[in-house]
Write a protein that holds these residues in place. Structure first.
Motif, PDB file in Angstrom:
ATOM      1  N   PRO A 110      15.947  34.527  54.090  1.00 21.89           N
ATOM      2  CA  PRO A 110      15.648  33.090  54.253  1.00 21.89           C
ATOM      3  C   PRO A 110      16.927  32.307  54.556  1.00 21.89           C
ATOM      4  O   PRO A 110      17.977  32.560  53.959  1.00 21.89           O
ATOM      5  N   GLY A 111      16.835  31.379  55.487  1.00 20.51           N
ATOM      6  CA  GLY A 111      17.969  30.505  55.790  1.00 20.51           C
ATOM      7  C   GLY A 111      19.000  31.125  56.712  1.00 20.51           C
ATOM      8  O   GLY A 111      20.024  30.510  56.995  1.00 20.51           O
ATOM      9  N   VAL A 112      18.744  32.359  57.176  1.00 21.07           N
ATOM     10  CA  VAL A 112      19.715  33.032  58.051  1.00 21.07           C
ATOM     11  C   VAL A 112      19.173  33.022  59.479  1.00 21.07           C
ATOM     12  O   VAL A 112      18.092  33.542  59.746  1.00 21.07           O
ATOM     13  N   GLY A 113      19.935  32.414  60.380  1.00 25.59           N
ATOM     14  CA  GLY A 113      19.563  32.418  61.795  1.00 25.59           C
ATOM     15  C   GLY A 113      20.446  33.400  62.554  1.00 25.59           C
ATOM     16  O   GLY A 113      21.233  34.142  61.949  1.00 25.59           O
ATOM     17  N   GLU A 114      20.321  33.364  63.871  1.00 26.47           N
ATOM     18  CA  GLU A 114      21.066  34.337  64.684  1.00 26.47           C
ATOM     19  C   GLU A 114      22.572  34.209  64.480  1.00 26.47           C
ATOM     20  O   GLU A 114      23.288  35.201  64.421  1.00 26.47           O
ATOM     21  N   TYR A 115      23.036  32.960  64.392  1.00 28.66           N
ATOM     22  CA  TYR A 115      24.483  32.778  64.233  1.00 28.66           C
ATOM     23  C   TYR A 115      24.983  33.431  62.938  1.00 28.66           C
ATOM     24  O   TYR A 115      25.930  34.213  62.943  1.00 28.66           O
ATOM     25  N   THR A 116      24.323  33.092  61.820  1.00 29.14           N
ATOM     26  CA  THR A 116      24.795  33.609  60.520  1.00 29.14           C
ATOM     27  C   THR A 116      24.641  35.129  60.461  1.00 29.14           C
ATOM     28  O   THR A 116      25.518  35.826  59.944  1.00 29.14           O
ATOM     29  N   ALA A 117      23.534  35.652  61.006  1.00 29.17           N
ATOM     30  CA  ALA A 117      23.342  37.103  60.979  1.00 29.17           C
ATOM     31  C   ALA A 117      24.455  37.802  61.756  1.00 29.17           C
ATOM     32  O   ALA A 117      25.013  38.820  61.302  1.00 29.17           O
ATOM     33  N   ALA A 118      24.806  37.247  62.925  1.00 33.82           N
ATOM     34  CA  ALA A 118      25.872  37.864  63.725  1.00 33.82           C
ATOM     35  C   ALA A 118      27.210  37.767  62.997  1.00 33.82           C
ATOM     36  O   ALA A 118      28.010  38.714  63.005  1.00 33.82           O
ATOM     37  N   ALA A 119      27.461  36.624  62.365  1.00 32.28           N
ATOM     38  CA  ALA A 119      28.736  36.452  61.663  1.00 32.28           C
ATOM     39  C   ALA A 119      28.856  37.434  60.509  1.00 32.28           C
ATOM     40  O   ALA A 119      29.867  38.130  60.369  1.00 32.28           O
ATOM     41  N   SER A 169      29.834  31.819  52.415  1.00 30.14           N
ATOM     42  CA  SER A 169      30.735  30.953  53.193  1.00 30.14           C
ATOM     43  C   SER A 169      30.072  30.537  54.504  1.00 30.14           C
ATOM     44  O   SER A 169      30.164  29.380  54.909  1.00 30.14           O
ATOM     45  N   GLU A 170      29.393  31.455  55.167  1.00 31.63           N
ATOM     46  CA  GLU A 170      28.773  31.119  56.456  1.00 31.63           C
ATOM     47  C   GLU A 170      27.653  30.095  56.289  1.00 31.63           C
ATOM     48  O   GLU A 170      27.471  29.220  57.120  1.00 31.63           O
ATOM     49  N   ILE A 171      26.898  30.217  55.191  1.00 25.20           N
ATOM     50  CA  ILE A 171      25.833  29.227  54.951  1.00 25.20           C
ATOM     51  C   ILE A 171      26.470  27.855  54.681  1.00 25.20           C
ATOM     52  O   ILE A 171      26.035  26.832  55.199  1.00 25.20           O
ATOM     53  N   MET A 172      27.537  27.840  53.875  1.00 21.56           N
ATOM     54  CA  MET A 172      28.192  26.553  53.575  1.00 21.56           C
ATOM     55  C   MET A 172      28.800  25.934  54.831  1.00 21.56           C
ATOM     56  O   MET A 172      28.824  24.717  54.991  1.00 21.56           O
ATOM     57  N   LEU A 173      29.316  26.786  55.726  1.00 24.64           N
ATOM     58  CA  LEU A 173      30.006  26.269  56.907  1.00 24.64           C
ATOM     59  C   LEU A 173      29.049  25.717  57.966  1.00 24.64           C
ATOM     60  O   LEU A 173      29.490  25.038  58.895  1.00 24.64           O
ATOM     61  N   GLN A 174      27.753  26.013  57.816  1.00 26.92           N
ATOM     62  CA  GLN A 174      26.785  25.396  58.731  1.00 26.92           C
ATOM     63  C   GLN A 174      26.826  23.890  58.490  1.00 26.92           C
ATOM     64  O   GLN A 174      26.619  23.454  57.374  1.00 26.92           O
ATOM     65  N   GLN A 175      27.119  23.121  59.472  1.00 29.74           N
ATOM     66  CA  GLN A 175      27.107  21.646  59.410  1.00 29.74           C
ATOM     67  C   GLN A 175      28.203  21.041  58.540  1.00 29.74           C
ATOM     68  O   GLN A 175      28.181  19.849  58.276  1.00 29.74           O
ATOM     69  N   THR A 176      29.142  21.831  58.024  1.00 33.45           N
ATOM     70  CA  THR A 176      30.146  21.266  57.115  1.00 33.45           C
ATOM     71  C   THR A 176      31.543  21.747  57.522  1.00 33.45           C
ATOM     72  O   THR A 176      31.711  22.901  57.900  1.00 33.45           O
ATOM     73  N   ARG A 177      32.522  20.846  57.426  1.00 35.97           N
ATOM     74  CA  ARG A 177      33.883  21.183  57.838  1.00 35.97           C
ATOM     75  C   ARG A 177      34.530  22.176  56.872  1.00 35.97           C
ATOM     76  O   ARG A 177      34.251  22.169  55.675  1.00 35.97           O
ATOM     77  N   VAL A 178      35.454  22.982  57.426  1.00 33.09           N
ATOM     78  CA  VAL A 178      36.132  24.017  56.643  1.00 33.09           C
ATOM     79  C   VAL A 178      36.805  23.425  55.399  1.00 33.09           C
ATOM     80  O   VAL A 178      36.655  23.932  54.285  1.00 33.09           O
ATOM     81  N   GLU A 179      37.534  22.323  55.580  1.00 34.36           N
ATOM     82  CA  GLU A 179      38.299  21.763  54.453  1.00 34.36           C
ATOM     83  C   GLU A 179      37.359  21.335  53.328  1.00 34.36           C
ATOM     84  O   GLU A 179      37.686  21.454  52.154  1.00 34.36           O
ATOM     85  N   ALA A 180      36.190  20.818  53.710  1.00 36.83           N
ATOM     86  CA  ALA A 180      35.239  20.361  52.690  1.00 36.83           C
ATOM     87  C   ALA A 180      34.611  21.551  51.973  1.00 36.83           C
ATOM     88  O   ALA A 180      34.286  21.467  50.787  1.00 36.83           O
ATOM     89  N   GLN A 202      22.378  45.806  55.498  1.00 34.85           N
ATOM     90  CA  GLN A 202      23.550  46.188  56.284  1.00 34.85           C
ATOM     91  C   GLN A 202      23.284  46.268  57.781  1.00 34.85           C
ATOM     92  O   GLN A 202      24.117  46.786  58.523  1.00 34.85           O
ATOM     93  N   THR A 203      22.110  45.819  58.221  1.00 35.42           N
ATOM     94  CA  THR A 203      21.879  45.769  59.670  1.00 35.42           C
ATOM     95  C   THR A 203      21.639  44.325  60.069  1.00 35.42           C
ATOM     96  O   THR A 203      21.226  43.491  59.244  1.00 35.42           O
ATOM     97  N   TYR A 204      21.883  44.039  61.356  1.00 39.77           N
ATOM     98  CA  TYR A 204      21.694  42.682  61.874  1.00 39.77           C
ATOM     99  C   TYR A 204      20.266  42.213  61.620  1.00 39.77           C
ATOM    100  O   TYR A 204      20.047  41.097  61.136  1.00 39.77           O
ATOM    101  N   GLU A 205      19.288  43.057  61.910  1.00 35.84           N
ATOM    102  CA  GLU A 205      17.883  42.646  61.795  1.00 35.84           C
ATOM    103  C   GLU A 205      17.520  42.327  60.346  1.00 35.84           C
ATOM    104  O   GLU A 205      16.805  41.364  60.077  1.00 35.84           O
ATOM    105  N   GLU A 206      18.012  43.147  59.423  1.00 38.46           N
ATOM    106  CA  GLU A 206      17.683  42.906  57.999  1.00 38.46           C
ATOM    107  C   GLU A 206      18.379  41.638  57.490  1.00 38.46           C
ATOM    108  O   GLU A 206      17.809  40.891  56.690  1.00 38.46           O
TER     109      GLU A 206
END
Ligand code: SF4
Length: 336
Positions: free
Chosen positions: A119-128, A42-53, A110-114
């Motif tokens: 691939p494709g995971v930045g700070e925002y997605t990792a924190a989420a 869900s977090e990857i999909m929500l990057q750049q895309t609206r919730v409803e979409a 199961q850790t933030y760093e891992e």
């Protein structure tokens, strides 16, 4: 212009937000689960895309690929087809690469760093993912949270600058009550999505209006500060809809480049010998900082194209739902 704030929010603000979120949160399918895989998708999909979409795509994707193993072993073309229409297709490819890594390591990290190393995971997605799936105390900082925090703290710094982002992240971090990082992060995002809107924030309904310094100073409409970086480039393009029987002429993008493997209808410049018959429709489409004005023409080729020219294929229209099509081509062919 950068005016660092001296107004620091606290955990009590986080607790107010949390109470509001528990009463008012929209019901979204990824909020009904603690499965880190589903939350990550869900977090990857929500990057750049609206919730409803995202909702129908999320449900279809999880139905088709319910586990990292199912995603890891699926043909790439099938993954792209299920993603088709969401745009930014490197997200889908990275998801599949990451799913293979998850399967190889024997479970979801199961850790933030891992998580950040996928691939494709930045700070925002990792924190989420770390906070929502595992309760780890990492503040998220997306566009909504930046807007909310810049207003609450009345920070006029440019949100494009690293220094401002770090200040806003620190402020969001201080809002997280112990053990409640995931829900508080979601509450901040929800506040930005539903009340603390880019224009005309609905401060009268806001649960933290009393703590909001921008509101107290009457400057909420001036925040956040975003300095312009790149101007939008206007591009005119003509697309050709060339058909015979129930087949349409498409080309597949070569491997290795942008949107590799996707199918598209040709641009007029690629087939200069084609003769336009009539205009079908016009539409607008944006990719990064390019604003396309597209005209779709019905066209015929003077010579029979049998077989199709190199790089092109005649594709039966009934196959279109099963092919990864670029969003521009979907719009051109008026497909859902
Ligand atoms: S009071 Fe208004 S500007 Fe401040 S956080 Fe709430 S909605 Fe946003």
């Amino acid at each position: 212009m950068s005016v660092p704030s001296t107004h620091f929010p606290s955990q009590s603000l986080g607790e107010i937000l949390l109470g509001w979120f528990r009463r008012m949160a929209r019901r979204l399918p990824w909020r009904e689960t603690k499965d880190p895989y589903a939350i990550w998708v869900s977090e990857i999909m929500l990057q750049q895309t609206r919730v409803e979409a995202v909702i129908p795509y999320f449900e279809r994707f999880l139905q088709r690929f319910p586990t990292p193993a199912a995603l890891a072993t699926a043909p790439e073309e099938e993954v792209l087809t299920v993603w088709s229409g969401l745009g930014y297709y490197s997200r889908a490819r990275n998801l599949q690469r990451a799913a293979r890594m998850v399967v190889e390591r024997g479970g979801f990290p199961q850790t933030y760093e891992e998580i950040l190393a996928l691939p494709g995971v930045g700070e925002y997605t990792a924190a989420a993912v770390a906070s929502i799936a595992f309760g780890l105390p990492y503040a998220v900082l997306d566009g909504n949270v930046m807007r909310v925090m810049s207003r609450i703290t009345c920070d006029f710094g440019d949100i494009g600058s690293l220094a401002t982002r770090n200040r806003l992240r620190d402020a969001a971090q201080r809002c997280l009550p112990p053990g409640e990082a995931g829900s508080t992060n979601q509450a901040l995002m929800e506040l930005g999505a539903t009340l603390c809107l880019p224009r005309n924030p609905r401060c009268l309904l806001c649960p933290v209006a009393a703590q909001c310094r921008a509101r107290a100073e009457g400057v909420q409409d001036e925040l956040p500060t975003k300095l312009r970086r790149t101007d939008t480039v206007a591009v005119e393009t003509t697309l050709l809809q060339i058909e015979r029987d129930r087949q349409i002429l498409l080309r597949q993008r070569p491997s290795g480049g942008r949107m590799a493997g996707f199918w598209e209808i040709p641009e007029a410049a690629e087939l200069p010998q084609a003769e336009p018959i009539e205009e079908v429709h016009r539409f607008r489409h944006s990719i990064m900082n390019r604003a396309y004005r597209c005209t779709v023409l019905h066209a015929v080729n003077p010579e029979p194209m049998d077989p199709a020219p190199a790089g092109y294929s005649w594709v039966d229209r009934s196959r279109l739902p099963d092919l990864p099509l670029s969003t521009m081509t979907r719009k051109a062919l008026r497909l859902k």
